[in-house]
Motif scaffolding. Sequence first.
Motif, PDB file in Angstrom:
ATOM      1  N   ASN A 189      -1.158   1.933  10.542  1.00 44.93           N
ATOM      2  CA  ASN A 189      -1.134   0.655  11.260  1.00 44.93           C
ATOM      3  C   ASN A 189       0.146   0.447  12.059  1.00 44.93           C
ATOM      4  OD1 ASN A 189       0.731   0.127   9.248  1.00 44.93           O
ATOM      5  ND2 ASN A 189      -0.159  -1.835   8.629  1.00 44.93           N
ATOM      6  N   SER A 230       3.160  -0.382  11.159  1.00 46.84           N
ATOM      7  CA  SER A 230       3.771  -1.657  10.775  1.00 46.84           C
ATOM      8  C   SER A 230       5.230  -1.698  11.215  1.00 46.84           C
ATOM      9  CB  SER A 230       3.690  -1.863   9.265  1.00 46.84           C
ATOM     10  OG  SER A 230       4.695  -1.128   8.601  1.00 46.84           O
ATOM     11  N   ASP A 234      -5.274  -1.182   9.762  1.00 41.99           N
ATOM     12  CA  ASP A 234      -4.608  -1.549   8.513  1.00 41.99           C
ATOM     13  C   ASP A 234      -5.513  -1.223   7.329  1.00 41.99           C
ATOM     14  OD1 ASP A 234      -3.538  -3.211   6.291  1.00 41.99           O
ATOM     15  OD2 ASP A 234      -2.212  -3.955   7.868  1.00 41.99           O
ATOM     16  N   ALA A 274      -5.749  -2.737   4.650  1.00 39.82           N
ATOM     17  CA  ALA A 274      -6.306  -3.966   4.095  1.00 39.82           C
ATOM     18  C   ALA A 274      -7.537  -4.432   4.862  1.00 39.82           C
ATOM     19  CB  ALA A 274      -5.247  -5.068   4.084  1.00 39.82           C
ATOM     20  N   GLN A 279       2.979   0.196   1.344  1.00 41.90           N
ATOM     21  CA  GLN A 279       4.192  -0.572   1.609  1.00 41.90           C
ATOM     22  C   GLN A 279       5.281   0.026   0.742  1.00 41.90           C
ATOM     23  OE1 GLN A 279       5.220  -3.013   3.849  1.00 41.90           O
ATOM     24  NE2 GLN A 279       7.136  -2.316   2.948  1.00 41.90           N
ATOM     25  N   VAL A 298       2.542  -8.414   0.489  1.00 40.23           N
ATOM     26  CA  VAL A 298       2.198  -7.250   1.308  1.00 40.23           C
ATOM     27  C   VAL A 298       2.043  -6.007   0.453  1.00 40.23           C
ATOM     28  CG1 VAL A 298       4.564  -6.506   1.881  1.00 40.23           C
ATOM     29  CG2 VAL A 298       2.716  -6.067   3.486  1.00 40.23           C
ATOM     30  N   TYR A 299       2.746  -5.944  -0.685  1.00 44.95           N
ATOM     31  CA  TYR A 299       2.615  -4.791  -1.581  1.00 44.95           C
ATOM     32  C   TYR A 299       1.217  -4.740  -2.200  1.00 44.95           C
ATOM     33  CZ  TYR A 299       7.531  -3.556  -1.292  1.00 44.95           C
ATOM     34  OH  TYR A 299       8.755  -3.148  -0.834  1.00 44.95           O
ATOM     35  N   SER A 355      -1.476  -6.262  -0.970  1.00 45.46           N
ATOM     36  CA  SER A 355      -2.437  -6.081   0.121  1.00 45.46           C
ATOM     37  C   SER A 355      -2.552  -4.621   0.530  1.00 45.46           C
ATOM     38  CB  SER A 355      -2.012  -6.924   1.326  1.00 45.46           C
ATOM     39  OG  SER A 355      -2.863  -6.698   2.430  1.00 45.46           O
ATOM     40  N   SER A 356      -1.423  -3.957   0.704  1.00 47.84           N
ATOM     41  CA  SER A 356      -1.421  -2.574   1.166  1.00 47.84           C
ATOM     42  C   SER A 356      -1.675  -1.591   0.033  1.00 47.84           C
ATOM     43  CB  SER A 356      -0.087  -2.261   1.840  1.00 47.84           C
ATOM     44  OG  SER A 356      -0.037  -0.911   2.255  1.00 47.84           O
ATOM     45  N   ASN A 357      -0.945  -1.752  -1.066  1.00 46.47           N
ATOM     46  CA  ASN A 357      -0.933  -0.730  -2.111  1.00 46.47           C
ATOM     47  C   ASN A 357      -2.074  -0.848  -3.108  1.00 46.47           C
ATOM     48  OD1 ASN A 357       1.465  -0.378  -0.765  1.00 46.47           O
ATOM     49  ND2 ASN A 357       2.757  -0.384  -2.570  1.00 46.47           N
ATOM     50  N   GLY A 391      -5.588  -2.011  -0.289  1.00 47.46           N
ATOM     51  CA  GLY A 391      -5.751  -0.862   0.608  1.00 47.46           C
ATOM     52  C   GLY A 391      -6.214   0.371  -0.141  1.00 47.46           C
TER      53      GLY A 391
END
Length: 335
Positions: free
Chosen positions: A32, A34, A61, A63, A86, A98-99, A101-103, A106
């Motif tokens: 993505n 970022s 992304d 997510a 992340q 964000v951790y 959401s991404s890790n 995701g």
Amino acid sequence: MKVLVTGSAGFIGSHVAIRLLERGDEVIGFDNLSDYYDVGLKQARLARFSDHPNYTHVQADLADRAAVEATFATHKPQRVIHLAAQAGVRYAAENPHVYVSSNVTGFLHVIEGCRHHGVEHLVFASTSSVYGANTHMPFSEHQSTEHPLTLYAATKKANEMMAHSYAHLYGLPCTGLRFFTVYGPWGRPDMALFLFTKAILAGEPIRVFNHGKHKRSFTYIDDIVEGVIRTLDQVPAANPQWRGDAPDPANSSAPYRLYNIGNEQPVELLTYIQVLERSLGREAKMQMLPLQAGDVPDTEADVSDLISATGYRPEVSVEEGVAAFVDWYRSYYRQ
């Protein structure tokens, strides 16, 4: 074969993508881009291979469930190397959401894609940080990792557990790789070697936590990549000898394995800095500070399982690795 590499504009992901392309594989890169750190550096990494005829890039992304599902449906990868996450231990204090959401979210989207599209093998990045409060050295995959000290480590532990459940429920072969302090050319600007080099060349002081006394299994990027590629080619099988009454965390009755990838020779931070000073031809101005919250005093990798399974042992010394990084840094930043 056709391999999906998530985080293909990242430090490790870009190196892995190049190695796969060099050996003739087709690579679908997913990133993505970022702005957690310099997007220009990520674009420069991509530029090294983005025009390769066997490379296809997807900018999206993890997510975004629809984007991940579309990637699997369109490109139908045979195997997946999941490196996107992340990163950074300390940023979680500022942006914990964000951790997850991404890790976590995701990762769920990726492993669901693997499940529904017949992927032969999922190799995913974990971290030595999962060893957390454990102080028994060297760190072995056969030890407990029930006490992570940071949210980042907790999300990676969650990945390991999610992967095991999918290996058990759906027979999806999964291999988790616990990376130990990766460094080298094209590295992340938030990592110690990058920060130290930038500051020393600018004549600014560097912050040295724990007064430089802690040790790390500093692992050169080429060693990490070799471990990733070799484990990708070793699809785990179910282990009928596994005992549920005395469970081993490193493997399972399911097609699931965990491996450390790290240099077996831990190096004290002050020694690491001295190697960097010699490579730069300059002395560092050091601001000595106590150990940071969430940091562990030492890490040391037991890689006997990796050696047994793949025949490979990380071997690049810090002297070689730091010199290679400095050469790249001076060239990239024209210093």
